[in-house]
Design a protein around this motif. Sequence first.
Motif, mmCIF file in Angstrom:
data_model
loop_
_atom_site.group_PDB
_atom_site.id
_atom_site.type_symbol
_atom_site.label_atom_id
_atom_site.label_comp_id
_atom_site.label_asym_id
_atom_site.label_seq_id
_atom_site.Cartn_x
_atom_site.Cartn_y
_atom_site.Cartn_z
ATOM 1 N N MET A 1 0.840 -1.185 0.000
ATOM 2 C CA MET A 1 0.000 0.000 0.000
ATOM 3 C C MET A 1 0.885 1.249 0.000
ATOM 4 N N LYS A 2 0.529 2.209 -0.828
ATOM 5 C CA LYS A 2 1.319 3.440 -0.870
ATOM 6 C C LYS A 2 0.981 4.332 0.321
ATOM 7 N N PRO A 3 1.916 5.180 0.724
ATOM 8 C CA PRO A 3 1.684 6.065 1.881
ATOM 9 C C PRO A 3 0.493 7.003 1.655
ATOM 10 N N VAL A 4 -0.169 7.340 2.742
ATOM 11 C CA VAL A 4 -1.323 8.230 2.697
ATOM 12 C C VAL A 4 -0.842 9.667 2.816
ATOM 13 N N THR A 5 -1.317 10.519 1.928
ATOM 14 C CA THR A 5 -0.922 11.923 1.946
ATOM 15 C C THR A 5 -1.877 12.734 2.826
ATOM 16 N N VAL A 6 -1.456 13.934 3.178
ATOM 17 C CA VAL A 6 -2.298 14.838 3.979
ATOM 18 C C VAL A 6 -3.575 15.161 3.209
ATOM 19 N N GLU A 7 -3.462 15.357 1.921
ATOM 20 C CA GLU A 7 -4.636 15.663 1.093
ATOM 21 C C GLU A 7 -5.636 14.503 1.111
ATOM 22 N N GLU A 8 -5.141 13.282 1.079
ATOM 23 C CA GLU A 8 -6.031 12.120 1.133
ATOM 24 C C GLU A 8 -6.742 12.029 2.485
ATOM 25 N N VAL A 9 -6.046 12.369 3.557
ATOM 26 C CA VAL A 9 -6.676 12.352 4.885
ATOM 27 C C VAL A 9 -7.769 13.407 4.945
ATOM 28 N N ARG A 10 -7.518 14.574 4.396
ATOM 29 C CA ARG A 10 -8.541 15.630 4.365
ATOM 30 C C ARG A 10 -9.760 15.180 3.571
ATOM 31 N N ARG A 11 -9.513 14.579 2.427
ATOM 32 C CA ARG A 11 -10.622 14.078 1.612
ATOM 33 C C ARG A 11 -11.376 12.973 2.344
ATOM 34 N N PHE A 12 -10.635 12.083 2.974
ATOM 35 C CA PHE A 12 -11.223 10.967 3.709
ATOM 36 C C PHE A 12 -12.164 11.470 4.801
ATOM 37 N N ILE A 13 -11.716 12.425 5.590
ATOM 38 C CA ILE A 13 -12.541 12.977 6.664
ATOM 39 C C ILE A 13 -13.756 13.704 6.088
ATOM 40 N N GLY A 14 -13.555 14.426 5.006
ATOM 41 C CA GLY A 14 -14.674 15.100 4.344
ATOM 42 C C GLY A 14 -15.709 14.114 3.837
ATOM 43 N N ILE A 15 -15.245 13.001 3.288
ATOM 44 C CA ILE A 15 -16.159 11.971 2.788
ATOM 45 C C ILE A 15 -16.933 11.353 3.952
ATOM 46 N N LEU A 16 -16.257 11.100 5.059
ATOM 47 C CA LEU A 16 -16.955 10.551 6.230
ATOM 48 C C LEU A 16 -18.060 11.504 6.689
ATOM 49 N N MET A 17 -17.780 12.800 6.693
ATOM 50 C CA MET A 17 -18.791 13.781 7.086
ATOM 51 C C MET A 17 -19.944 13.800 6.082
ATOM 52 N N TYR A 18 -19.614 13.735 4.803
ATOM 53 C CA TYR A 18 -20.636 13.721 3.754
ATOM 54 C C TYR A 18 -21.524 12.491 3.905
ATOM 55 N N MET A 19 -20.907 11.355 4.235
ATOM 56 C CA MET A 19 -21.663 10.106 4.375
ATOM 57 C C MET A 19 -22.640 10.146 5.546
ATOM 58 N N THR A 20 -22.392 11.002 6.530
ATOM 59 C CA THR A 20 -23.352 11.129 7.631
ATOM 60 C C THR A 20 -24.579 11.930 7.205
ATOM 61 N N LEU A 21 -24.431 12.759 6.187
ATOM 62 C CA LEU A 21 -25.551 13.556 5.692
ATOM 63 C C LEU A 21 -26.327 12.841 4.596
#
Length: 111
Positions: A1-21
Amino acid sequence: MKPVTVEEVRRFIGILMYMTLVKLPQRRMYWSTQLRQENIATCITCNRFEEILMIFHLSDNELQPTVGSSDYDKLYKVRIFLNSLQGNFKKHADSETQMCVDEQIIPFKGQ
């Protein structure tokens, strides 16, 4: 697995928030052809999202207090993250000193 970037973490958290809505019965449906959510599908692939989800941890499970102890916190695993969010919201939000709450904001079904 390739390393996770800061941008991917930001997107990941944003997606989790979107999924709650925008709730769908299964996680993969956000990327499916029939129910595709463009906001998510164009941001990150389903496989990459699930890879990050598998390794994403916000706390050390070894330090978690047990259920019966006085230090027990149901939100232990996300507490540091929630406190950080709360601090940022307070710091950057332009809140009023006085706020009016009426039935338009909070539904009332009484008489």
